[in-house]
Design a protein around this motif. Structure first.
Motif, PDB file in Angstrom:
ATOM      1  N   MET A 291       0.822  -1.217   0.000  1.00 25.65           N
ATOM      2  CA  MET A 291       0.000   0.000   0.000  1.00 25.65           C
ATOM      3  C   MET A 291       0.855   1.265   0.000  1.00 25.65           C
ATOM      4  N   ASP A 292       2.125   1.141  -0.321  1.00 25.60           N
ATOM      5  CA  ASP A 292       3.013   2.300  -0.224  1.00 25.60           C
ATOM      6  C   ASP A 292       2.559   3.467  -1.099  1.00 25.60           C
ATOM      7  N   GLN A 293       2.024   3.168  -2.288  1.00 28.12           N
ATOM      8  CA  GLN A 293       1.633   4.259  -3.179  1.00 28.12           C
ATOM      9  C   GLN A 293       0.478   5.065  -2.610  1.00 28.12           C
ATOM     10  N   LEU A 294      -0.531   4.386  -2.056  1.00 30.11           N
ATOM     11  CA  LEU A 294      -1.648   5.109  -1.460  1.00 30.11           C
ATOM     12  C   LEU A 294      -1.213   5.875  -0.222  1.00 30.11           C
ATOM     13  N   LEU A 295      -0.376   5.239   0.599  1.00 29.64           N
ATOM     14  CA  LEU A 295       0.063   5.899   1.828  1.00 29.64           C
ATOM     15  C   LEU A 295       1.018   7.047   1.546  1.00 29.64           C
ATOM     16  N   TYR A 296       1.725   6.980   0.405  1.00 35.11           N
ATOM     17  CA  TYR A 296       2.666   8.057   0.070  1.00 35.11           C
ATOM     18  C   TYR A 296       1.937   9.385  -0.089  1.00 35.11           C
ATOM     19  N   ALA A 297       0.689   9.330  -0.566  1.00 34.71           N
ATOM     20  CA  ALA A 297      -0.069  10.556  -0.781  1.00 34.71           C
ATOM     21  C   ALA A 297      -0.343  11.298   0.520  1.00 34.71           C
ATOM     22  N   VAL A 298      -0.331  10.586   1.657  1.00 36.50           N
ATOM     23  CA  VAL A 298      -0.613  11.232   2.948  1.00 36.50           C
ATOM     24  C   VAL A 298       0.617  11.202   3.857  1.00 36.50           C
ATOM     25  N   GLN A 299       1.813  11.030   3.272  1.00 37.89           N
ATOM     26  CA  GLN A 299       3.018  10.892   4.096  1.00 37.89           C
ATOM     27  C   GLN A 299       3.328  12.146   4.904  1.00 37.89           C
ATOM     28  N   ASP A 300       2.873  13.325   4.441  1.00 35.87           N
ATOM     29  CA  ASP A 300       3.164  14.556   5.161  1.00 35.87           C
ATOM     30  C   ASP A 300       2.085  14.924   6.167  1.00 35.87           C
ATOM     31  N   LYS A 301       1.058  14.110   6.285  1.00 34.65           N
ATOM     32  CA  LYS A 301      -0.008  14.376   7.247  1.00 34.65           C
ATOM     33  C   LYS A 301       0.340  13.721   8.575  1.00 34.65           C
ATOM     34  N   ALA A 302       0.214  14.478   9.653  1.00 38.17           N
ATOM     35  CA  ALA A 302       0.462  13.939  10.995  1.00 38.17           C
ATOM     36  C   ALA A 302      -0.756  13.115  11.427  1.00 38.17           C
ATOM     37  N   VAL A 303      -0.521  11.845  11.748  1.00 29.57           N
ATOM     38  CA  VAL A 303      -1.598  10.937  12.151  1.00 29.57           C
ATOM     39  C   VAL A 303      -1.547  10.770  13.663  1.00 29.57           C
ATOM     40  N   ARG A 304      -2.595  11.208  14.342  1.00 30.59           N
ATOM     41  CA  ARG A 304      -2.669  11.085  15.811  1.00 30.59           C
ATOM     42  C   ARG A 304      -3.341   9.778  16.225  1.00 30.59           C
ATOM     43  N   THR A 305      -4.293   9.337  15.407  1.00 32.95           N
ATOM     44  CA  THR A 305      -5.002   8.082  15.682  1.00 32.95           C
ATOM     45  C   THR A 305      -5.532   7.544  14.369  1.00 32.95           C
ATOM     46  N   MET A 306      -5.938   6.279  14.338  1.00 34.43           N
ATOM     47  CA  MET A 306      -6.501   5.712  13.119  1.00 34.43           C
ATOM     48  C   MET A 306      -7.464   4.583  13.469  1.00 34.43           C
ATOM     49  N   TYR A 307      -8.247   4.205  12.435  1.00 35.36           N
ATOM     50  CA  TYR A 307      -9.236   3.135  12.609  1.00 35.36           C
ATOM     51  C   TYR A 307      -9.422   2.471  11.249  1.00 35.36           C
ATOM     52  N   VAL A 308      -9.479   1.155  11.225  1.00 36.17           N
ATOM     53  CA  VAL A 308      -9.658   0.398   9.996  1.00 36.17           C
ATOM     54  C   VAL A 308     -11.036  -0.242  10.024  1.00 36.17           C
ATOM     55  N   ARG A 309     -11.824   0.025   8.952  1.00 35.24           N
ATOM     56  CA  ARG A 309     -13.165  -0.556   8.862  1.00 35.24           C
ATOM     57  C   ARG A 309     -13.496  -0.825   7.404  1.00 35.24           C
ATOM     58  N   ASN A 310     -13.853  -2.050   7.089  1.00 33.35           N
ATOM     59  CA  ASN A 310     -14.343  -2.438   5.760  1.00 33.35           C
ATOM     60  C   ASN A 310     -13.390  -2.003   4.641  1.00 33.35           C
ATOM     61  N   GLY A 311     -12.071  -2.192   4.854  1.00 36.52           N
ATOM     62  CA  GLY A 311     -11.095  -1.806   3.837  1.00 36.52           C
ATOM     63  C   GLY A 311     -10.842  -0.326   3.765  1.00 36.52           C
TER      64      GLY A 311
END
Length: 949
Positions: free
Chosen positions: A461-481
């Motif tokens: 998933m590196d290509q999709l995640l690269y688009a948000v690499q400069d965004k600071a992620v404080r928390t996350m949640y995975v649901r239905n893909g």
């Protein structure tokens, strides 16, 4: 099945961004990614680098655009119809197909059918473009009134049979990828439909549009929708797998926690708890505090907030369980562990009781591994743990106790990672473990999200995640893909089940312009770019390059790097301009490479150019320079040889003349020297006689008598010792003649005795001479020097002394290259004095100076200097005599004017020179000062009163 899950990313361009009118009427996009806008000031276009505007001949507004099957952009406006054409250098310009008399009015619509390109004018007529000219076709059907700039008619009906059908509600339905559609409604913004025709949401001013009056939109086929409005233009990332929710959708503050409960998404921020309802977030009543963590517990959900723990049931009822600031929760039935401001508590939900288990405050993470060990971490990076068999928590020891650490869940185990760790992965500011066993990690700034499983990093998933690499992620949640990422910019959602349209094509990089000197366009960016530009002149060394991808994304950043020739690549950046000045003249290659928002690198695009050298640096000029240089060198050599021969002859004549002059001067100097010596001798005798006569009546008479009595015997001693030395030599010669008649031992003893006797007589002679010199010095001291004063010019005395000095010490001056400098004013300086005594005093001091520099020059290499300066200030005349010779030691400088004190060997001086000089100067009412530094200099300053009128 829907493709969207949030609001698409949107970028609005104001009139101040594109430097044209805020009102736009139409928009189209071509195959190379350029967006064209019908603007009130002309035809505006954007090539993903810069905004430019094309004006028609009348510089009037453009109201409608159309792209035909050949990718030609047609434009219509007030009294104008034409198309965009390209110059030979790739520069665009607006070509006029119509003439002033062809029609009068506003072009309302343009289309293409079997007859070619047609357009409707608000005079009610339809015209066609035929071979760069406009011809009348027919009167439009059902043309009931004169339409204005805000009216939109149906293009398809006009193309089919020339009928005018006005569009009042839905003015445009633009097809997007994957079956989605964008629907323009008059004054109501932009509606997005899914692949089943169901309306997903409407984008309005509340979502970031500059106005709800969207006039037209155009999809570029690669995930970007361009729109023209009455107040600017916009670009929207749709369809895109990356969408978001922000404050525009009611989500206020930094996102701290995400959880799905009872089929709804709850999001906690640093200001409140929110629930997603449709495409808008609503605040959960009663929880208006920072919500640090959300956790499902059976049929309910727990919220850890700054005001304690809240229990939210399925029927939306809310119960507050505690009141202390709580940042972390862990359910370990039947208990719930809570990290509060003053420690970790165990809460029994069955009886609503709680107790403190650990005093570690500000715990913001609690986890339990597969072995039953409970791990806790606070905001300061302190980690404690408690095994299942232990009753109390204790600090976890891992390397340096001062290093902050964090706990990361990896499958059934917990990894403690310090702030300085590099294995198994660097310190993550955020970590999240999903239900599939994948651990999601960031860097120590909360950015650069990536996945980890089975001891290695996953790259799928590196290509999709690269688009948000400069965004600071404080928390996350995975649901239905879907990846729901929370941070200070709200929520970013990535749908991993669908394809990103931007990834369906490879990014293509283009050099958009090459500009010389800021105004001369060498390459305009359209058409087939040449491999090499036309040759430039030597002063054409200021070039600017612009470049961009054909398709850029509203989400993420497009990065570029460039270089000139074999230089190092510039760092990756969003800069789309490269400027060079003072470029040397030869062949150059400018190269550029891009990396799109998904991290894909393009091929390197290059263009060559050649800067010709100036005419004086051409090869034929270098050949001419060589020939001229050889001729000049030959001529210079010949002239030099001729001059040397001439100079040689002239020098020989000069040497002969100077030699004769020197010989003549030498004879004159010797004659003068003899005359001076005679005069001085006579003067000394006369003075001596006068002094002797005056002192005979005083105690000096006795002293003089003693001197005479001693001096006469000393003369006898000196004379007889000298005669005895001569007799000894004769005796020695006689004995040597009788060597054969003498015993060898007696002969040698006799010679030894004679040698010793000869040495003794030499000593007697030497000391006798020294004694005689001392007695004569005493005689000199006793002389009377009080008389003989007259009005005299001190300048004349010094000039006379200068001549005498050069005469007396000519050989030494020449041998040691002594620099003698006299600075005497032209005007006379009159004093009352004895010229003879003052001259002798000055010469005595100059003799000492000559001795000092001679001694120093004999032992070291330097430039000896003696200077004499006469100055006049008020009633005083000052003579300064300075030399840079051996100087005088500081310990004896106070004694050098004492009689019989000398620094010279006994045989060279009697030690009365400075004493007599001091007496003479004082007798003239003056003073003498001595300043010296050992091995550096001596300065004698003589002051004398000036004769007043």
């Amino acid at each position: 099945m829907t493709y969207a899950q949030g609001i698409p990313f949107l970028h609005t361009y104001r009139s101040s961004d594109y430097h044209a009118h805020n009102r736009n009427f139409d928009v189209v996009t071509d195959l190379d990614g350029t967006a064209y806008f019908a603007n009130f000031e002309g035809l505006l276009y954007y090539n993903n680098v810069e905004w430019r505007i094309l004006h028609n001949p009348g510089i009037t507004r453009i109201t409608v655009l159309f792209i035909d099957k050949h990718n030609v952009v047609w434009a219509g406006g007030y009294n104008f119809f034409g198309h965009i054409a390209k110059k030979s250098n790739g520069e665009l310009y607006l070509h006029s197909d119509s003439k002033a008399q062809d029609f009068h009015g506003e072009v309302l619509e343009i289309w293409e059918n079997a007859d070619g390109i047609g357009f409707l004018v608000n005079d009610g007529n339809i015209y066609h473009a035929e071979e760069n000219k406009v011809v009348f076709k027919m009167a439009a059907k059902n043309y009931n009134r004169k339409y204005g700039l805000s009216d939109i008619v149906q293009r398809e009906a006009l193309a089919k049979n020339g009928e005018v059908v006005e569009l009042n509600d839905v003015t445009l339905t633009e097809p997007l990828d994957y079956g989605m559609k964008a629907v323009v409604k008059k004054g109501e913004g932009l509606s997005i439909l899914d692949n089943n025709g169901k309306e997903l949401y409407t984008v309005t001013e509340a979502n970031g549009l500059s106005t709800n009056n969207v006039i037209w939109v155009s999809y570029n086929g690669h995930g970007t929708l361009w729109g023209a409005t009455e107040n600017g233009v916009f670009s929207m990332a749709i369809p895109s797998v990356i969408t978001h929710f922000s404050a525009n959708e009611g989500l206020d503050g930094e996102v701290l926690s995400i959880e799905e409960f009872d089929g709804k998404v709850y999001v906690g921020t640093n200001s409140a708890l929110y629930r997603l309802e449709g495409m808008t977030f609503k605040m959960v009543p009663g929880i208006r505090h920072a919500c640090w963590m959300l956790m499902k517990s059976g049929q309910n959900m727990l919220a850890a907030t700054a005001n304690g723990i809240y229990l939210i049931s399925a029927n939306n009822s809310i119960t507050q369980l505690t009141t202390k600031n709580t940042m972390a929760l862990l359910e370990d039935k039947p208990y719930i562990y809570s990290g509060e401001i003053d420690g970790v508590y165990q809460y029994d939900n069955s009886n609503r009781s709680r107790k403190m288990l650990c005093k570690l405050g500000n715990v913001n993470s609690i986890n339990k591994d597969g072995d039953g060990t409970i791990w806790i971490q606070n905001t300061y990076g302190e980690v404690w743990c408690k095994k299942a068999s232990e009753k109390e928590f204790h600090p976890y020891k891992n390397g340096n106790a001062d290093d902050a650490s964090t706990i990361v869940a990896i499958g059934p185990r917990v990894e403690v990672v310090s702030a300085v760790a590099t294995t198994p992965f660097p310190y993550p500011l955020m970590s999240y473990h999903d239900n599939s066993g994948i651990t999601w990690l960031t860097n120590n700034e909360g950015k650069g999200l990536y996945r980890w499983k089975d001891g290695k990093r996953l790259h799928d998933m590196d290509q999709l995640l690269y688009a948000v690499q400069d965004k600071a992620v404080r928390t996350m949640y995975v649901r239905n893909g879907e990846l729901w990422l929370g941070g200070d910019e709200g929520l970013t959602i990535i749908n991993t089940r669908w394809k990103e349209p931007l990834l369906e094509v490879q990014p293509k990089l283009a050099i958009r312009s090459v500009v010389l000197g800021g105004d001369s366009i060498l390459w305009g960016g359209y058409g087939e770019m040449p491999e090499k530009l036309a040759n430039l002149q030597h002063n054409d060394d200021d070039l600017s390059f612009t470049f961009s991808l054909n398709n850029t994304s509203v989400v993420g950043k497009t990065l570029y790097r460039y270089k000139l020739d074999d230089e190092k690549w510039s760092p990756w950046s969003t800069n789309t301009h490269a400027n060079y000045s003072n470029i040397p003249d030869h062949t150059h290659t400018f190269s550029v490479q891009a990396m799109d928002a998904m991290g894909r690198q393009t091929d390197v695009v290059s263009i060559q150019f050649y800067i010709t050298p100036p005419f004086y640096r051409q090869w034929y000029m270098y050949l001419l320079y060589a020939v001229v240089t050889i001729v000049l060198i030959y001529a210079i050599i010949r002239l030099r040889l001729r001059k040397l021969e001439k100079d040689k002859i002239q020098l020989e004549h000069v040497i002969q003349e100077r030699t004769a002059e020197v010989v003549k001067q030498k004879d004159e100097i010797e004659e003068k020297s003899k005359s001076l010596e005679t005069a001085l001798r006579d003067l000394e005798e006369a003075q001596h006689e006068l002094i002797r006569q005056e002192k005979m009546a005083t105690a000096g008479k006795l002293t003089q008598g003693l001197i005479d009595r001693i001096l006469n015997p000393m003369n006898y001693i000196n004379n007889f010792s000298k005669l005895s030395c001569g007799l000894l030599k004769d005796l020695k010669a006689n004995i040597e003649d009788e060597e054969e008649h003498m015993d060898k031992e007696n002969y040698e003893d006799t010679l030894d005795v004679l040698d010793m006797l000869s040495q003794n007589l030499e000593k007697v002679e030497q000391h006798g001479l020294n004694t005689t010199r001392t007695l004569k010095a005493m005689e000199e001291i006793l002389k009377d020097r009080t008389g003989g004063k007259i009005s005299m010019d001190l300048c004349s005395i010094l000039k006379q002394d200068e001549e005498m000095l050069h005469n007396y010490f000519k050989e030494k001056i020449s041998t040691y290259n002594i620099q003698v400098l006299f600075s005497i004013p032209e005007a006379s300086v009159t004093i009352n004095g004895n010229p003879e005594l003052l001259s002798m005093t000055m010469m005595s001091i100059l003799g000492n100076a000559m001795y000092a520099v001679e001694k120093k020059a004999a032992r070291t290499q330097y430039t000896p200097e003696i200077s004499v300066t006469l100055t006049q200030a008020g009633t005083q005349a000052t003579v300064t005599i300075r030399d840079n010779g051996i100087g005088i030691e500081s310990g004896i400088i106070d004694k050098i004017c004492d009689p019989f004190f000398t620094t010279k060997p006994t045989g060279e001086a009697a030690g009365i020179g400075l004493y007599l000089s001091h007496e003479v100067i004082q007798d003239h009412g003056g003073d003498i000062q001595i300043e010296s530094e050992k091995d550096n200099y001596t300065t004698i300053t003589i002051t004398l009163p000036i004769l007043q009128n």
